[in-house]
Write a protein that holds these residues in place. Structure first.
Motif, PDB file in Angstrom:
ATOM      1  N   MET A  43      25.476  71.713  28.898  1.00 27.97           N
ATOM      2  CA  MET A  43      26.529  70.972  28.075  1.00 27.97           C
ATOM      3  C   MET A  43      27.258  70.051  29.051  1.00 27.97           C
ATOM      4  O   MET A  43      27.968  69.188  28.341  1.00 27.97           O
ATOM      5  CB  MET A  43      27.489  71.818  27.383  1.00 27.97           C
ATOM      6  N   GLY A  44      27.408  70.539  30.162  1.00 24.64           N
ATOM      7  CA  GLY A  44      27.969  69.629  31.222  1.00 24.64           C
ATOM      8  C   GLY A  44      29.033  70.549  32.018  1.00 24.64           C
ATOM      9  O   GLY A  44      29.108  71.441  31.890  1.00 24.64           O
ATOM     10  N   GLU A  45      29.835  70.024  32.899  1.00 23.99           N
ATOM     11  CA  GLU A  45      30.610  70.569  33.748  1.00 23.99           C
ATOM     12  C   GLU A  45      32.186  70.054  33.403  1.00 23.99           C
ATOM     13  O   GLU A  45      32.349  68.979  33.074  1.00 23.99           O
ATOM     14  CB  GLU A  45      30.514  70.604  35.192  1.00 23.99           C
ATOM     15  N   THR A  46      33.158  70.669  33.788  1.00 25.93           N
ATOM     16  CA  THR A  46      34.731  70.256  33.639  1.00 25.93           C
ATOM     17  C   THR A  46      35.121  70.360  35.124  1.00 25.93           C
ATOM     18  O   THR A  46      34.800  70.882  35.884  1.00 25.93           O
ATOM     19  CB  THR A  46      35.417  71.292  32.780  1.00 25.93           C
ATOM     20  N   GLU A  47      36.070  69.277  35.092  1.00 25.13           N
ATOM     21  CA  GLU A  47      36.806  69.129  36.635  1.00 25.13           C
ATOM     22  C   GLU A  47      37.982  70.010  36.547  1.00 25.13           C
ATOM     23  O   GLU A  47      38.844  70.112  35.721  1.00 25.13           O
ATOM     24  CB  GLU A  47      37.217  67.508  36.599  1.00 25.13           C
ATOM     25  N   ARG A  48      38.398  70.402  37.824  1.00 27.13           N
ATOM     26  CA  ARG A  48      39.588  71.132  38.134  1.00 27.13           C
ATOM     27  C   ARG A  48      39.976  70.692  39.445  1.00 27.13           C
ATOM     28  O   ARG A  48      39.368  70.548  40.568  1.00 27.13           O
ATOM     29  CB  ARG A  48      39.385  72.662  38.263  1.00 27.13           C
ATOM     30  N   THR A  49      41.358  70.357  39.334  1.00 26.12           N
ATOM     31  CA  THR A  49      42.187  69.798  40.543  1.00 26.12           C
ATOM     32  C   THR A  49      42.828  71.184  41.051  1.00 26.12           C
ATOM     33  O   THR A  49      43.525  71.863  40.408  1.00 26.12           O
ATOM     34  CB  THR A  49      43.177  68.986  40.324  1.00 26.12           C
ATOM     35  N   ILE A  50      42.661  71.231  42.641  1.00 28.32           N
ATOM     36  CA  ILE A  50      43.179  72.381  43.225  1.00 28.32           C
ATOM     37  C   ILE A  50      44.249  71.754  44.223  1.00 28.32           C
ATOM     38  O   ILE A  50      43.922  70.742  44.997  1.00 28.32           O
ATOM     39  CB  ILE A  50      42.181  73.085  44.094  1.00 28.32           C
ATOM     40  N   HIS A  51      45.422  72.401  44.211  1.00 31.07           N
ATOM     41  CA  HIS A  51      46.546  71.835  45.286  1.00 31.07           C
ATOM     42  C   HIS A  51      46.571  72.975  46.117  1.00 31.07           C
ATOM     43  O   HIS A  51      46.999  74.131  45.981  1.00 31.07           O
ATOM     44  CB  HIS A  51      47.790  71.680  44.349  1.00 31.07           C
ATOM     45  N   VAL A  52      46.542  72.660  47.514  1.00 28.00           N
ATOM     46  CA  VAL A  52      46.674  73.172  48.630  1.00 28.00           C
ATOM     47  C   VAL A  52      48.074  73.270  49.300  1.00 28.00           C
ATOM     48  O   VAL A  52      48.768  72.122  49.395  1.00 28.00           O
ATOM     49  CB  VAL A  52      45.627  73.139  49.720  1.00 28.00           C
ATOM     50  N   ARG A  53      48.849  74.451  48.982  1.00 24.62           N
ATOM     51  CA  ARG A  53      50.256  74.368  49.543  1.00 24.62           C
ATOM     52  C   ARG A  53      50.450  75.483  50.804  1.00 24.62           C
ATOM     53  O   ARG A  53      49.585  76.322  50.773  1.00 24.62           O
ATOM     54  CB  ARG A  53      51.149  74.666  48.397  1.00 24.62           C
ATOM     55  N   LEU A  54      51.369  75.142  51.458  1.00 26.94           N
ATOM     56  CA  LEU A  54      51.667  76.012  52.660  1.00 26.94           C
ATOM     57  C   LEU A  54      52.277  77.468  52.135  1.00 26.94           C
ATOM     58  O   LEU A  54      52.061  78.556  52.577  1.00 26.94           O
ATOM     59  CB  LEU A  54      52.727  75.266  53.476  1.00 26.94           C
ATOM     60  N   GLY A  55      53.022  77.197  50.913  1.00 27.94           N
ATOM     61  CA  GLY A  55      53.365  78.718  50.341  1.00 27.94           C
ATOM     62  C   GLY A  55      52.333  79.448  49.826  1.00 27.94           C
ATOM     63  O   GLY A  55      52.694  80.769  49.744  1.00 27.94           O
ATOM     64  N   ASP A  56      51.274  78.945  49.481  1.00 23.96           N
ATOM     65  CA  ASP A  56      50.313  79.978  49.180  1.00 23.96           C
ATOM     66  C   ASP A  56      49.878  80.890  49.956  1.00 23.96           C
ATOM     67  O   ASP A  56      49.203  82.034  49.695  1.00 23.96           O
ATOM     68  CB  ASP A  56      49.006  79.000  48.816  1.00 23.96           C
ATOM     69  N   TYR A  57      50.032  80.538  51.512  1.00 21.46           N
ATOM     70  CA  TYR A  57      49.600  81.725  52.489  1.00 21.46           C
ATOM     71  C   TYR A  57      50.596  82.400  52.978  1.00 21.46           C
ATOM     72  O   TYR A  57      50.331  83.269  53.823  1.00 21.46           O
ATOM     73  CB  TYR A  57      48.899  80.731  53.506  1.00 21.46           C
ATOM     74  N   LEU A  58      51.952  82.202  52.566  1.00 19.41           N
ATOM     75  CA  LEU A  58      53.012  83.106  53.134  1.00 19.41           C
ATOM     76  C   LEU A  58      52.768  84.609  52.661  1.00 19.41           C
ATOM     77  O   LEU A  58      52.987  85.348  53.575  1.00 19.41           O
ATOM     78  CB  LEU A  58      54.297  82.580  52.478  1.00 19.41           C
ATOM     79  N   PRO A  59      52.617  84.978  51.506  1.00 24.13           N
ATOM     80  CA  PRO A  59      52.500  86.553  51.424  1.00 24.13           C
ATOM     81  C   PRO A  59      51.218  87.056  52.248  1.00 24.13           C
ATOM     82  O   PRO A  59      51.447  88.216  52.548  1.00 24.13           O
ATOM     83  CB  PRO A  59      52.047  86.519  49.751  1.00 24.13           C
ATOM     84  N   GLN A  60      50.120  86.354  52.382  1.00 22.32           N
ATOM     85  CA  GLN A  60      49.138  87.027  53.042  1.00 22.32           C
ATOM     86  C   GLN A  60      49.619  87.149  54.728  1.00 22.32           C
ATOM     87  O   GLN A  60      49.170  88.055  55.347  1.00 22.32           O
ATOM     88  CB  GLN A  60      47.896  86.053  52.998  1.00 22.32           C
ATOM     89  N   VAL A  61      50.045  86.113  55.261  1.00 30.85           N
ATOM     90  CA  VAL A  61      50.543  85.944  56.402  1.00 30.85           C
ATOM     91  C   VAL A  61      51.524  87.100  56.692  1.00 30.85           C
ATOM     92  O   VAL A  61      51.518  87.878  57.789  1.00 30.85           O
ATOM     93  CB  VAL A  61      51.315  84.482  56.708  1.00 30.85           C
ATOM     94  N   ALA A  62      52.658  87.079  55.605  1.00 28.07           N
ATOM     95  CA  ALA A  62      53.492  88.442  55.857  1.00 28.07           C
ATOM     96  C   ALA A  62      52.860  89.708  55.821  1.00 28.07           C
ATOM     97  O   ALA A  62      53.186  90.921  56.698  1.00 28.07           O
ATOM     98  CB  ALA A  62      54.547  88.357  54.567  1.00 28.07           C
ATOM     99  N   PHE A  63      51.807  89.977  54.852  1.00 33.70           N
ATOM    100  CA  PHE A  63      51.207  91.378  54.867  1.00 33.70           C
ATOM    101  C   PHE A  63      50.440  91.590  56.230  1.00 33.70           C
ATOM    102  O   PHE A  63      50.423  92.818  56.745  1.00 33.70           O
ATOM    103  CB  PHE A  63      50.127  91.134  53.409  1.00 33.70           C
ATOM    104  N   LEU A  64      49.802  90.549  56.714  1.00 35.94           N
ATOM    105  CA  LEU A  64      48.885  90.605  58.245  1.00 35.94           C
ATOM    106  C   LEU A  64      49.987  91.150  59.091  1.00 35.94           C
ATOM    107  O   LEU A  64      49.856  92.020  60.112  1.00 35.94           O
ATOM    108  CB  LEU A  64      48.077  89.554  58.578  1.00 35.94           C
ATOM    109  N   PHE A  65      51.207  90.314  59.131  1.00 32.34           N
ATOM    110  CA  PHE A  65      52.139  90.659  60.092  1.00 32.34           C
ATOM    111  C   PHE A  65      52.778  92.210  59.984  1.00 32.34           C
ATOM    112  O   PHE A  65      52.990  92.941  61.105  1.00 32.34           O
ATOM    113  CB  PHE A  65      53.357  89.734  59.938  1.00 32.34           C
ATOM    114  N   ILE A  66      52.954  92.784  58.874  1.00 31.24           N
ATOM    115  CA  ILE A  66      53.465  94.075  58.675  1.00 31.24           C
ATOM    116  C   ILE A  66      52.071  95.004  59.150  1.00 31.24           C
ATOM    117  O   ILE A  66      52.554  96.046  59.842  1.00 31.24           O
ATOM    118  CB  ILE A  66      53.568  94.357  57.075  1.00 31.24           C
TER     119      ILE A  66
END
Length: 466
Positions: free
Chosen positions: A212-235
Motif C-alpha cells: 500500500m505504500g510507506e509513510t514518512e517520519r521525521t526524526i529530530h536529533v538533540r543533544l539532550g537525547d544522549y544525556l541519560p545514557q552518558v550519565a549512566f555510563l559515567f556512573i
C-alpha cells in the motif's frame, strides 16, 4: 618538542585529576554513592528538555512501511485489521462468519460503519440506525389467464410436482449415503484447511498492506537525547573506579601496616635482647658476690677449705663465663656449670648439703636458657637449706611432659618465703621475665611445696633437641 612537553603536562594533569576523583570515590560510602547516582540521573533527565540540550542538532526523514502502522489479528473469530494509533484515519476492517465490517470516518470526522453480509451492503449511521440499499423497482403484475386454461395448468403442475418429489427423494437417498461416507474425511480436512487458510490470509494481507505504500517520519536529533545514557555510563565507570581503587588503597594500607609491624617487631626484638643482656648482667654479679662472700668467711675460719673453694671457683668461672654470655644453650652445658657450683657449696656446708643430679643423658641436648638453672640452685640453697640448721637435700631433675621440657630444683629446706631473710625476689623475677621474653606464653615457672618440707621450683619450656 614543545608539543611533546604539552602532551606530557596534559597527561600528568589528567592523572592527578583521576587520582583525586578516585580518592574521593573511595572516601564516600556506597549508600552515598548510590544516592548521588540517582540525583545525577534525575538531573540528566531534567537537562535533556532544557536549552541548549533541547535544540535540534540535525533532522532527518525516514520512510516507514505501512505494515508497521497496523495490527493484524487472525483467530477463530476471523480476521481483524486495526491501526496502531487511535488518532489514525485508517479504516478498521473485520472479516468473520457474519460478513465484512468496515469502520471509518467520513470527511466531517463522523464515524461510519459499512456492513457487507447476506443482506447485501448496509451503512450504519452515527446514531446507530441502519440504512439499507434502495429496493429494486417492482415488476408489472401479469394478466390473469382464461378460466379453462388455468385449471389445466394447475393439474399439470400438481402432476409435475409429484414427479419431482419422487425424483428428489431418490436423489436425496443416494446423496445421503455419499455424504455419510465423506463426512468424516471432510471434517478432518476442514481443520487443516482452516489453519492453512489463516496463514495464507495473514501473508496475503501483510503483503497487500506492505504494497500500500510507506509513510514518512521525521526524526529530530538533540543533544539532550544522549544525556541519560552518558550519565549512566559515567556512573558505571565511577563504580568500577571505586572498586578498583579501593582494592589498591587496601593493599597499600596492608603493606604500610605490615611495614609498621615489621619495624615494631624489629624494635621489640632489640628491646628484648637489651633486656635479656641486662638481666644476665644482673645474674653474673649476684652469683659471684655470694661466692666471694663465702670464701671471705671461710678464710677467717678455715683457710684450707677457703683455698679449696677458691680453686673450685676459678674452675667454675672458667667453665661458666662463656655460657653466661650466650643467648641460648642446652641442658648439658647448664649441668656443667651447676655441678662445680654444688661442689663449692658442698665444701662450705659439708654434711648439711646432700646434692643429687638425676637428669637423663638423653636430655642433655635439649635447649635451655643460660644461667637459669644456676639461679634456681642458688635460691634453693640460700633461702631454703642455709637457714635450716641441719641443712637438707637438693635434687636437680628433668623430664619431658606433653612435648615440653620440665626442669625441677627441689630442696628439703625451711620452705618458700619462710626464711628470716627471704631476699628481694630478684632471681625469680628475672627468670619469669626471661621466660616471657624468650617463649611468650609457651613457658612458665611453677613454685610448690616439697613434701614433707621444702620448696619445689619447676621451669617448663618447649622441648627442642639439637
Amino acid at each position: 618538542m614543545a608539543l611533546s612537553s604539552t602532551a606530557k603536562e596534559f597527561g600528568a594533569g589528567v592523572a592527578r585529576l583521576y587520582r583525586r576523583y578516585a580518592e574521593w570515590l573511595v572516601s564516600i560510602t556506597w549508600k552515598r554513592f548510590i544516592l548521588l547516582s540517582i540525583l545525577l540521573m534525575i538531573l540528566a533527565g531534567v537537562l535533556s528538555g532544557i536549552p541548549p540540550f533541547s535544540w535540534d542538532l540535525a533532522t532527518r526523514t525516514t520512510r516507514v512501511p505501512a505494515s508497521r502502522n497496523v495490527d493484524i489479528t487472525i483467530d477463530e473469530h476471523g480476521l481483524r485489521i486495526k491501526p496502531k494509533k487511535k488518532s489514525s484515519h485508517a479504516p478498521e476492517i473485520t472479516i468473520d462468519e457474519n460478513g465484512i465490517r468496515i469502520k471509518r470516518r467520513d470527511d466531517a470526522g463522523q464515524p461510519q460503519e459499512i456492513i457487507v453480509d447476506q443482506k447485501g451492503v448496509q451503512m450504519r449511521n452515527p446514531d446507530g440506525t441502519v440504512q439499507a440499499p434502495p429496493a429494486p423497482p417492482a415488476a408489472p403484475a401479469p394478466k390473469p389467464p382464461p378460466q379453462s386454461s388455468f385449471i389445466d395448468d394447475i393439474r399439470r403442475e400438481v402432476i409435475d410436482e409429484v414427479r419431482r418429489e419422487v425424483a428428489q427423494a431418490k436423489r436425496e437417498a443416494a446423496d445421503e449415503a455419499r455424504r455419510n461416507a465423506a463426512e468424516t474425511k471432510r471434517d478432518a480436512e476442514e481443520a487443516q484447511r482452516e489453519t492453512e487458510l489463516a496463514s495464507e490470509i495473514r501473508r496475503e494481507v501483510s503483503d497487500a498492506i506492505a504494497e500500500m505504500g510507506e509513510t514518512e517520519r521525521t526524526i529530530h536529533v538533540r543533544l539532550g537525547d544522549y544525556l541519560p545514557q552518558v550519565a549512566f555510563l559515567f556512573i558505571l565507570l565511577s563504580a568500577a573506579i571505586k572498586i578498583a581503587y579501593a582494592g589498591r588503597v587496601k593493599a597499600e594500607a596492608k603493606a604500610a601496616e605490615a611495614q609498621e609491624v615489621a619495624t615494631g617487631e624489629s624494635l621489640k626484638r632489640q628491646v628484648v635482647e637489651a633486656r635479656m643482656a641486662a638481666m644476665q648482667a644482673q645474674v653474673e654479679p649476684h652469683f659471684l658476690f655470694n661466692t666471694l662472700a663465702s670464701i671471705d668467711h671461710l678464710i677467717e675460719t678455715d683457710p684450707a677449705r677457703a683455698s679449696k673453694m677458691q680453686k673450685n671457683l676459678i674452675a667454675l668461672l672458667r667453665a661458666s663465663m662463656p655460657a653466661m654470655r650466650e643467648k641460648s644453650t642446652n641442658l648439658g652445658r647448664e649441668l656443667d656449670v651447676v655441678r662445680p657450683y654444688l661442689e663449692i657449696l658442698k665444701v662450705r656446708m659439708e654434711d648439711r648439703l646432700q646434692p643429687q643430679v638425676t637428669v637423663p643423658e638423653g636430655l642433655y641436648s635439649a635447649d635451655f636458657p643460660p644461667m637459669m638453672m644456676q639461679s634456681l640452685v642458688e635460691n634453693a640453697v640460700k633461702h631454703g637449706l642455709e637457714p635450716k640448721a641441719e641443712g637438707g637435700a637438693l635434687i636437680v631433675s628433668a623430664e619431658v611432659i606433653h612435648g615440653k621440657l620440665a626442669v625441677t630444683v627441689a630442696d628439703t629446706g625451711v620452705g618458700f618465703a619462710r626464711a628470716a631473710t627471704a631476699g628481694t625476689g630478684t632471681g625469680l623475677t628475672n627468670i619469669r621475665e626471661r621466660l616471657k621474653l624468650i617463649y611468650g606464653d609457651a613457658a612458665e615457672l611453677k613454685i610448690a611445696e616439697n613434701a614433707p618440707t621444702g620448696t619445689r621450683v619447676t621451669v617448663v619450656v618447649p622441648y627442642k633437641a639439637k
